[in-house]
Design an enzyme around this catalytic site. Structure first.
Site, PDB file in Angstrom:
ATOM      1  CB  THR A 105      24.263  47.849  -2.368  1.00  0.00           C
ATOM      2  OG1 THR A 105      24.788  46.599  -2.773  1.00  0.00           O
ATOM      3  CG2 THR A 105      25.321  48.922  -2.437  1.00  0.00           C
ATOM      4  CB  THR A 126      21.096  43.946  -9.268  1.00  0.00           C
ATOM      5  OG1 THR A 126      20.512  42.627  -9.338  1.00  0.00           O
ATOM      6  CG2 THR A 126      19.951  44.950  -9.289  1.00  0.00           C
ATOM      7  CG  ASP A 128      18.360  39.436  -9.612  1.00  0.00           C
ATOM      8  OD1 ASP A 128      18.944  38.764 -10.476  1.00  0.00           O
ATOM      9  OD2 ASP A 128      18.341  39.131  -8.406  1.00  0.00           O
ATOM     10  NE  ARG A 163      17.821  14.436 -25.568  1.00  0.00           N
ATOM     11  CZ  ARG A 163      19.104  14.091 -25.614  1.00  0.00           C
ATOM     12  NH1 ARG A 163      20.024  15.009 -25.825  1.00  0.00           N
ATOM     13  NH2 ARG A 163      19.458  12.840 -25.439  1.00  0.00           N
ATOM     14  N   GLY A 186      11.753  32.352 -27.531  1.00  0.00           N
ATOM     15  CA  GLY A 186      10.649  31.534 -28.051  1.00  0.00           C
ATOM     16  C   GLY A 186      10.262  30.376 -27.146  1.00  0.00           C
ATOM     17  CD  GLU A 223      18.550  32.531  -8.934  1.00  0.00           C
ATOM     18  OE1 GLU A 223      19.276  31.631  -8.507  1.00  0.00           O
ATOM     19  OE2 GLU A 223      18.898  33.721  -8.965  1.00  0.00           O
TER      20      GLU A 223
END
Ligand code: F6P
Length: 323
Positions: A105, A126, A128, A163, A186, A223
């Site tokens: 932007t 944002t 991020d 798991r 954690g 990601e």
């Protein structure tokens, strides 16, 4: 400056509405006309522009998303697209622009402002938190809280079934959400672009925990910046260490929605009012931010292709706490 237009662009972020509200109300306070452009640069090209007043932004401070909607515009990257946008602004005598968005932007705004000599200021919006020169972007705090809430829930089920969970959080090129949601949630390990970790290194950590009777583990994965997707990382772990019952959860766009935290609302309020005051003071072509609790103005050159480094202290903290 008499007529200012505000718009949101790029990925939406919680607190953008609080930012729009602050810009609109500051314009009313300083007796300037204020317009809203829908869908960012797309709406500027399509002439999707409306006049706003103090009441147009009632009851939005608590809402996620953006009432002005957002888009990532390809047409604005063309000369013809920018010309159409400028003509639409000119037809309404709009003589200054305030954008709320991230790196892309600000880049568009910088070149547009130079091409057409129109004063511009950008607010950092944002999740991020990837913009250098400031402490926090609007939306990052809320998104990280959302990630922590989700991690806590996954912890319940991970613990019940002994798991190992890989939880992917957003952050295209930045590990901010991963690092701080990982610390707060954690996590036993945090995989992020700023502190890369191989699957073998991860397994050493996981096995050390298992030896100390750790029954379940959460690994937070940013990601961006990994070698392979979170599914591929989990697949490798399954192959090398089949004794773990391994699951993957991708939090995805749920991190982009929801009511903004108090922090993001106050941040957006300060930046929105600060942006209008700065424009009226003659500032232009800058990103406004807050650093060490003070308003700062950051030039395009300081942001273009630069990183907002995560705090190495926090990276160390995450490791100590995960023992
Ligand atoms: O920049 C914000 C962000 O949510 C990133 O974390 C993510 O990589 C990207 O936007 C997703 O973009 P889109 O919503 O266009 O898929």
């Amino acid at each position: 400056i008499k007529n200012i237009a505000v718009f949101t662009s790029g990925g939406d972020a919680p607190g953008m509405n609080a930012g729009i509200r602050a810009v609109v109300r500051a314009c009313v306070y300083y007796k300037k006309n204020i317009f809203g452009v829908y869908r960012g640069y797309e709406g500027m090209i399509d002439n999707d522009i409306v006049k706003l007043d103090a009441r147009s932004v009632s009851n939005i401070i608590q809402r996620g998303g953006t009432i002005l909607k957002s888009a990532r515009s390809e047409e604005f990257k063309t000369k013809e697209g920018r010309k159409k946008a400028y003509e639409n602004l000119k037809s309404r005598d709009i003589d200054a622009l305030i954008a709320i968005g991230g790196n892309g932007t600000f880049t568009g705004l910088h070149y547009f402002g130079q091409e057409y000599d129109i004063p511009t200021i950008c607010l950092p919006g944002t999740i991020d938190n990837d913009l250098p020169g400031m402490d926090y972007t609007i939306g990052y705090d809320t998104a990280t809280n959302t990630a922590v809430e989700a991690i806590d829930k996954i912890r319940d089920t991970a613990l019940s079934h002994n798991r190992l969970f890989f939880i992917e959080v957003m952050g295209r090129h930045s590990g901010y959400i991963a690092l701080n949601s990982g610390i707060a949630g954690g996590a036993v390990a945090i995989m992020m672009p700023e502190d890369s970790m191989t699957v073998d290194e991860l397994l050493v950590k996981l096995d050390a925990g298992a030896e100390k009777n750790k029954k379940s583990s959460l690994v937070v994965v940013a990601e961006g910046g990994q070698e392979g997707t979170v599914w591929e990382i989990a697949e490798q772990v399954k192959k090398k260490a089949p004794y773990y019952d391994t699951k993957v959860t991708i939090l995805g766009h749920l991190q982009r929605g929801g009511a903004p935290s108090y922090f993001d609302r106050v941040l957006a309020g300060r930046l929105g009012v600060g942006a209008v005051e700065a424009l009226l003071d003659g500032k232009r072509d800058v990103m406004i931010g807050i650093k060490d609790n003070k308003l700062v103005f950051i030039d395009f050159e300081q942001i273009d292709n630069k990183r907002h480094e995560v705090d190495p202290e926090a990276v160390k903290l995450a490791k100590i706490l995960a023992i």
